[in-house]
Design an enzyme around this catalytic site. Structure first.
Site, PDB file in Angstrom:
ATOM      1  N   LEU A 140       0.903  -1.174  -0.131  1.00  0.00           N
ATOM      2  CA  LEU A 140       0.039  -0.141  -0.016  1.00  0.00           C
ATOM      3  C   LEU A 140       1.000   1.169  -0.168  1.00  0.00           C
ATOM      4  O   LEU A 140       1.947   1.174   0.593  1.00  0.00           O
ATOM      5  CB  LEU A 140      -0.906  -0.027   1.367  1.00  0.00           C
ATOM      6  CG  LEU A 140      -1.923  -1.026   1.514  1.00  0.00           C
ATOM      7  CD1 LEU A 140      -2.718  -0.846   2.635  1.00  0.00           C
ATOM      8  CD2 LEU A 140      -2.892  -1.060   0.296  1.00  0.00           C
ATOM      9  N   ASP A 141       0.393   2.232  -0.693  1.00  0.00           N
ATOM     10  CA  ASP A 141       1.289   3.576  -0.643  1.00  0.00           C
ATOM     11  C   ASP A 141       1.498   4.021   0.786  1.00  0.00           C
ATOM     12  O   ASP A 141       0.613   3.658   1.733  1.00  0.00           O
ATOM     13  CB  ASP A 141       0.647   4.744  -1.393  1.00  0.00           C
ATOM     14  CG  ASP A 141       0.604   4.389  -2.860  1.00  0.00           C
ATOM     15  OD1 ASP A 141       1.285   3.608  -3.276  1.00  0.00           O
ATOM     16  OD2 ASP A 141      -0.439   5.099  -3.465  1.00  0.00           O
ATOM     17  N   LYS A 142       2.519   4.749   1.124  1.00  0.00           N
ATOM     18  CA  LYS A 142       2.715   5.290   2.266  1.00  0.00           C
ATOM     19  C   LYS A 142       1.484   5.825   3.108  1.00  0.00           C
ATOM     20  O   LYS A 142       1.108   5.483   4.236  1.00  0.00           O
ATOM     21  CB  LYS A 142       3.785   6.343   2.246  1.00  0.00           C
ATOM     22  CG  LYS A 142       4.303   7.102   3.551  1.00  0.00           C
ATOM     23  CD  LYS A 142       5.357   7.917   3.485  1.00  0.00           C
ATOM     24  CE  LYS A 142       5.561   9.132   4.631  1.00  0.00           C
ATOM     25  NZ  LYS A 142       4.506  10.138   4.578  1.00  0.00           N
TER      26      LYS A 142
END
Length: 325
Positions: A140-142
Site C-alpha cells: 500500500l502507498d505510504k
C-alpha cells in the site's frame, strides 16, 4: 550537519537549476539521488546549506556536495506498534495506518512496516521478498491506510502471490478500497480500463499510457456530498498497479481528495467546502484512500478468508463533516 565535501562544482551557466548543474557535472549520481541529497541538506553554496533542488545558481557559485556512506541494506527489527487483524503460523494480516512505509527504500531505511514485522515475527517471515521485503506479498502507498497480508513462510508467500497475480479471476481474492473523490461521476457504477506506466516527464509519477501494463478498476458511487462536489466511491481492483486507483480516478476526472500528486488542478475546489469540511480535509494531510476489504484463500487450508477494516478516524471525521455540509 554536512560533512567534508566529496566534490566541489563551479557553476558555469547562470540561472541553471541546482540539481541540473550537479547532474551535468557529476555523472556518477542520478538526478533523483542528487535531488534527495539536496533535500537532505548535503549540498552547500558557499557556506549556505541548500535544500531546494530548483534553486537557480549564479555564475561562479561554488557548490559543494557531501555524499553520506551507504545505509546498511539489511533492515532491523524496531518496536513499532502493529494493528494485527489476524495471525497464524502461515501469515499475518495488518491494518496499516496512513504514514507508514511498507518496506525500506531510499529515504525510508528505518521506521517501516518491515522493521515492525521483523520485531514482531522474529525469523518467521518468508524470505522470498529479499532482505528488504521479507514476506511482502503486496503493498500500500505510504499515505494509504488499510489491510495488507504478509507471508510467514515461503510456501505461503508463493501461494498468496499466485492469487494476487491471478487478480481474483479464478479464486476468492478481493481488494476493495473506499475513496473520496472530487465531483460526482456521471454513472453510479463504471469500469476504468486504462494501461499504466511511468510518467516520462516525472519518474515518481504514474500515467495512463498506451505502452503501459494492463490495469482495470471497478468503481461504485456510494454517496455524494456538498452538492455533488465530493463523492465517496468504492474501488475494486482487478489488477494491482502502482498508484492504480489514484491515477485511474484522476484520469476519469475525479481525483482523490488530498492527493498532492494527481489532484493539483483541483486544489481550489476545497474553498467551496463548508468550514468544518475544509478544516477536516486540511487536517487529513494525505490522499483520501483506505483499503477496506481484503479477501483471499488461506495458503495452507484453502479456506476463504475475508477481512474488513473500518474507516480510520481522519477519514471518518472528514466524511462526517461533509455530511453536515
Amino acid at each position: 550537519m554536512m560533512g567534508e565535501p566529496d566534490a566541489v562544482v563551479t557553476a558555469d551557466v547562470a540561472r541553471e537549476r541546482l540539481d541540473r548543474l550537479l547532474a551535468r557535472r557529476l555523472a556518477d549520481l542520478s538526478r533523483s539521488r542528487l535531488k534527495a541529497l539536496i533535500e537532505a541538506g548535503h549540498v552547500r553554496i558557499g557556506g549556505r546549506t541548500m535544500t531546494d533542488a530548483s534553486h537557480r545558481v549564479n555564475l561562479g557559485d561554488q557548490v559543494s556536495i557531501a555524499v553520506p556512506a551507504p545505509e546498511d541494506p539489511t533492515p532491523k527489527g524496531e518496536d513499532i506498534p502493529l494493528a494485527v487483524v489476524f495471525e497464524d503460523e502461515h501469515l499475518i494480516v495488518i491494518d496499516k495506518p496512513a504514514g507508514l512505509v511498507v518496506h525500506p527504500a531510499a529515504g525510508h531505511w528505518t521506521g517501516t512496516l518491515v522493521n515492525a514485522l521483523i520485531a514482531h515475527c522474529g525469523d518467521s517471515l518468508s524470505g522470498i521478498g529479499g532482505v528488504r521485503r521479507p514476506g511482502i506479498v503486496h503493498r500500500l502507498d505510504k499515505d494509504t491506510s488499510g489491510l495488507l497480508v504478509v507471508a510467514k513462510t515461503d510456501r505461503a508467500h508463493a501461494l498468496l502471490s499466485a492469487q494476487f497475480a491471478d487478480h481474483g479471476r479464478t479464486g476468492p481474492l478481493v481488494r476493495a478500497y473506499v475513496a473520496l473523490v472530487w465531483d460526482a461521476p456521471a454513472r453510479e457504477a463504471f469500469t476504468i480500463d486504462a494501461p499504466l506506466d511511468r510518467d516520462p516527464h516525472a519518474r515518481e509519477k504514474i500515467a495512463v499510457r498506451a505502452s503501459g501494463r494492463h490495469a482495470v478498476t471497478h468503481v461504485e458511487v456510494e454517496e455524494t456530498f456538498a452538492g455533488d462536489l465530493v463523492s465517496q466511491v468504492r474501488c475494486r481492483l482487478e489488477t494491482g498497479r502502482t498508484h492504480q486507483i489514484r491515477v485511474h480516478m484522476a484520469h476519469a476526472g475525479h481525483p482523490l481528495l488530498g492527493d498532492e500528486t494527481y489532484a493539483r488542478g483541483f486544489r481550489t475546489k476545497a474553498a467551496r467546502l463548508g468550514d468544518e469540511a475544509r478544516d477536516a480535509l486540511a487536517a487529513l494531510g494525505r490522499q483520501a484512500l483506505h483499503a477496506a476489504v481484503l479477501g483471499f484463500a488461506h495458503p495452507a487450508t484453502g479456506a476463504a478468508m475475508r477481512f474488513e477494516s473500518p474507516l480510520p478516524a481522519d477519514l471518518a471525521r472528514l466524511i462526517a463533516a461533509l455530511r453536515r455540509g
